[in-house]
Design an enzyme around this catalytic site. Structure first.
Site, PDB file in Angstrom:
ATOM      1  N   HIS A 117       0.185  -4.263   9.588  1.00 39.89           N
ATOM      2  CA  HIS A 117      -1.236  -4.186   9.947  1.00 39.89           C
ATOM      3  C   HIS A 117      -1.982  -3.317   8.948  1.00 39.89           C
ATOM      4  O   HIS A 117      -1.454  -2.334   8.433  1.00 39.89           O
ATOM      5  CB  HIS A 117      -1.455  -3.740  11.396  1.00 39.89           C
ATOM      6  CG  HIS A 117      -0.983  -2.352  11.726  1.00 39.89           C
ATOM      7  ND1 HIS A 117      -1.775  -1.239  11.556  1.00 39.89           N
ATOM      8  CD2 HIS A 117       0.190  -1.902  12.225  1.00 39.89           C
ATOM      9  CE1 HIS A 117      -1.105  -0.162  11.946  1.00 39.89           C
ATOM     10  NE2 HIS A 117       0.099  -0.530  12.348  1.00 39.89           N
ATOM     11  N   ASP A 119      -5.047  -1.899   9.475  1.00 42.76           N
ATOM     12  CA  ASP A 119      -5.892  -0.835  10.025  1.00 42.76           C
ATOM     13  C   ASP A 119      -5.079   0.436  10.265  1.00 42.76           C
ATOM     14  O   ASP A 119      -3.849   0.406  10.303  1.00 42.76           O
ATOM     15  CB  ASP A 119      -6.565  -1.294  11.328  1.00 42.76           C
ATOM     16  CG  ASP A 119      -5.561  -1.629  12.429  1.00 42.76           C
ATOM     17  OD1 ASP A 119      -4.506  -2.209  12.110  1.00 42.76           O
ATOM     18  OD2 ASP A 119      -5.825  -1.305  13.601  1.00 42.76           O
ATOM     19  N   ASP A 152       2.049   4.433   8.665  1.00 48.32           N
ATOM     20  CA  ASP A 152       1.637   3.483   9.700  1.00 48.32           C
ATOM     21  C   ASP A 152       0.320   2.844   9.319  1.00 48.32           C
ATOM     22  O   ASP A 152      -0.723   3.389   9.600  1.00 48.32           O
ATOM     23  CB  ASP A 152       1.540   4.237  11.034  1.00 48.32           C
ATOM     24  CG  ASP A 152       1.194   3.332  12.195  1.00 48.32           C
ATOM     25  OD1 ASP A 152       1.235   2.109  12.028  1.00 48.32           O
ATOM     26  OD2 ASP A 152       0.860   3.861  13.272  1.00 48.32           O
ATOM     27  N   GLU A 186      -4.344  -3.629  15.005  1.00 45.54           N
ATOM     28  CA  GLU A 186      -3.143  -3.256  15.760  1.00 45.54           C
ATOM     29  C   GLU A 186      -3.375  -1.986  16.554  1.00 45.54           C
ATOM     30  O   GLU A 186      -2.962  -1.867  17.703  1.00 45.54           O
ATOM     31  CB  GLU A 186      -1.955  -3.059  14.803  1.00 45.54           C
ATOM     32  CG  GLU A 186      -0.595  -3.007  15.506  1.00 45.54           C
ATOM     33  CD  GLU A 186      -0.167  -1.616  15.960  1.00 45.54           C
ATOM     34  OE1 GLU A 186       0.803  -1.517  16.717  1.00 45.54           O
ATOM     35  OE2 GLU A 186      -0.806  -0.620  15.578  1.00 45.54           O
ATOM     36  N   GLU A 187      -4.070  -1.044  15.931  1.00 41.45           N
ATOM     37  CA  GLU A 187      -4.258   0.251  16.596  1.00 41.45           C
ATOM     38  C   GLU A 187      -5.221   0.144  17.776  1.00 41.45           C
ATOM     39  O   GLU A 187      -5.390   1.088  18.535  1.00 41.45           O
ATOM     40  CB  GLU A 187      -4.739   1.303  15.582  1.00 41.45           C
ATOM     41  CG  GLU A 187      -3.781   1.526  14.406  1.00 41.45           C
ATOM     42  CD  GLU A 187      -2.431   2.131  14.816  1.00 41.45           C
ATOM     43  OE1 GLU A 187      -2.211   2.388  16.006  1.00 41.45           O
ATOM     44  OE2 GLU A 187      -1.589   2.331  13.912  1.00 41.45           O
ATOM     45  N   ASP A 213       8.536  -6.744  11.995  1.00 45.97           N
ATOM     46  CA  ASP A 213       7.333  -5.910  12.080  1.00 45.97           C
ATOM     47  C   ASP A 213       7.735  -4.444  11.976  1.00 45.97           C
ATOM     48  O   ASP A 213       8.915  -4.111  11.896  1.00 45.97           O
ATOM     49  CB  ASP A 213       6.618  -6.179  13.417  1.00 45.97           C
ATOM     50  CG  ASP A 213       5.240  -5.517  13.486  1.00 45.97           C
ATOM     51  OD1 ASP A 213       4.660  -5.212  12.427  1.00 45.97           O
ATOM     52  OD2 ASP A 213       4.739  -5.316  14.612  1.00 45.97           O
ATOM     53  N   HIS A 459       0.606   9.405  13.634  1.00 45.19           N
ATOM     54  CA  HIS A 459      -0.748   9.443  14.188  1.00 45.19           C
ATOM     55  C   HIS A 459      -1.303  10.863  14.157  1.00 45.19           C
ATOM     56  O   HIS A 459      -2.360  11.135  14.709  1.00 45.19           O
ATOM     57  CB  HIS A 459      -0.784   8.885  15.618  1.00 45.19           C
ATOM     58  CG  HIS A 459      -0.692   7.386  15.666  1.00 45.19           C
ATOM     59  ND1 HIS A 459      -1.134   6.644  16.727  1.00 45.19           N
ATOM     60  CD2 HIS A 459      -0.219   6.491  14.775  1.00 45.19           C
ATOM     61  CE1 HIS A 459      -0.921   5.356  16.491  1.00 45.19           C
ATOM     62  NE2 HIS A 459      -0.355   5.248  15.312  1.00 45.19           N
TER      63      HIS A 459
END
Ligand code: ZN
Length: 485
Positions: A117, A119, A152, A186-187, A213, A459
């Site tokens: 992803h 984003d 990520d 995705e987030e 993934d 994160h």
């Protein structure tokens, strides 16, 4: 009495013998894999990755994607990877997500889908001072590439493209078609991006050979007793559900309160909910993980893991006691939001709370709702699903016997010869779960080399990846693509 005692001792001895035999029978066996010549990673790879980190493709919760940032990101990919854009069919889906189709030697064979992803999660302003390098600097310093998305999940997107670019430049054609699918929300739950990609592929009649993934890693120093890297491949993920609990009161002056106001009634319900956690269990992926780990563990731990039939209750109950581990053993209950009341001398007319549940395989959103009603044991508390779009059942469990799992395992051993490979259950929600609609073989793995210190970076703040680690990721993706039969 003597005879009974003797019988008892014999029984204990027999049991001990069974346990020990089962334990010593498990011998660690180093996997033997065909030797691989890994690709040489292009000198410009790290700079291309760093440039991608600089683009602020942030998914802010509840807000639409920043279309300009996404366009800039896609444009950067186009200039960074000319071979990919020339040789593959390249589509921007209506949501903005990206789909590349690299036709294989046998175009009729089911494709392999490599996901990622584009984003990233936002950066909390209050953490800015903690970043050694600013979150969108893309600085290459201290042997690492720094910034939001380096783990990520831009590393996965860029390393996959980088690997394909190199292979294309060498004139390589994959055995079967390879699809690169990159979501852009995705987030925020992937409800447009990954979900849209899967709907589109399904409409075209695509059924995937296997799907890879994010969600796995190569971890070191995380498991006491294991003195080698552990490569975990996610084979399932927990479900997700948020419930709004609400109560109503008559209101009025607070000089004449009832025994419980709307807030008090809600608080009692929450107390009952927390006092009655969901029961523990050992989901299938964890059983398989323990089986894979057992031979490599020191005797005492091997004894327990090799004899789950006896030690399972002990393992589960000790797992449940540790909040960091408990999510692996039951459906978790987290009371995350609460509101109610307007003034200190006015009885509240309403009160509400939002409770988030991460659902263990074996349960469903419906079974959790039913259990919550039972635990609350109060018809006065209304229970509603909130953020219905993000509610999902636990994913199916992908097999560990498929060609895809085997290809991943072999490729891991080619890069990390001493690693122990094990399946596991992912506790977070990822885009991968959408892909079960087009394949039973959905795996979550990338060779992010993670240590305990790096666990909170993804994160959190100071997100960064080692330059060497990024190069390994490129080599891994190239090797995986070449291993596809
Ligand atoms: Zn991610």
């Amino acid at each position: 009495m003597k005879r009974l005692l003797a019988l008892f001792f014999v029984a204990v001895l027999v049991l001990a013998a069974i346990l020990v035999v089962r334990t010593v029978r498990l011998k660690p066996e180093q996997a033997s894999v065909p030797p691989a010549t890994l690709i040489t990673v292009d000198a410009g790879a790290v700079d291309r990755f760093a440039s991608a980190v600089k683009i602020q493709t942030v998914s802010n919760f509840g807000q639409p994607i920043d279309a300009d940032a996404m366009t800039a990101f896609r444009d950067l990919l186009a200039t960074s990877f000319p071979h990919v854009h020339a040789a593959m069919t390249h589509e921007v889906l209506p949501s903005g997500s990206l789909l590349f189709t690299w036709k294989g030697k046998d175009p009729s064979a089911e494709p392999v889908i490599l996901m990622g992803h584009m984003d990233v999660v936002p950066v909390e302003q209050s953490t800015l001072d903690h970043w050694k390098h600013q979150p969108f600097s893309g600085d290459v310093a201290e042997g690492s590439i720094w910034g939001r998305g380096t783990l990520d999940d831009k590393a996965a997107v860029l390393s996959t493209l980088e690997a394909a670019e190199t292979l294309l430049a060498q004139g390589f054609t994959p055995a079967r078609t390879i699809v690169l699918a990159f979501g852009d929300d995705e987030e925020n739950g992937g409800s447009q991006g990954a979900s849209g990609i899967v709907k589109e592929l399904a409409a075209r009649g695509v059924h995937a050979h296997f799907v890879v993934d994010e969600g796995g890693a190569v971890v070191t120093g995380m498991l006491a007793g294991l003195d080698r890297p552990l490569a975990v491949i996610g084979v399932s993920e927990k479900g997700y559900l948020s419930l709004k609990l609400s109560t109503t009161g008559t209101g009025g002056h607070s000089s004449e309160p009832p025994a419980h106001t709307a807030i008090g009634e809600l608080a009692l319900g929450i107390t009952r909910l927390e006092a009655n956690p969901f029961p523990g269990g050992l989901p299938e992926p964890s059983v398989k993980q323990f089986e894979a780990l057992a031979p490599w563990m020191p005797f005492s731990k091997r004894l327990a893991l090799a004899n789950l039939w006896l030690f399972k209750p002990l393992i589960v109950s000790s797992g449940l006691k540790d909040p960091k581990m408990a999510g692996g053993y039951h459906t978790t209950t987290a009371v995350d939001m609460v509101t109610g009341g307007t003034k200190d001398n006015v009885l509240p007319t309403t009160a509400s709370a939002v409770v988030n549940f991460r659902i263990l395989p074996g349960e469903t959103t419906d079974s959790v709702i039913a259990a919550v009603r039972e635990k609350l044991n109060d018809p006065g508390i209304k229970v509603e699903v909130t953020a219905a779009g993000s509610a999902r059942n636990p994913s199916p469990v992908s097999p560990t016997t498929s060609e895809g799992f085997n290809d991943l395992q072999t490729t891991i051993h080619q890069l990390y010869p001493t690693a122990v490979v094990s399946p596991y259950m992912v506790q977070a929600a990822t885009d991968a779960s959408y892909y079960y609609a087009i394949s039973p073989n959905v795996y979550r793995f990338a060779p992010l080399e993670i240590t305990p210190a790096g666990m909170t970076m993804a994160h959190g703040f100071n997100e960064h990846i080692g330059v060497d680690n990024y190069r390994h990721m490129v080599q891994f993706e190239a090797q995986l693509i070449q291993s596809v039969k």
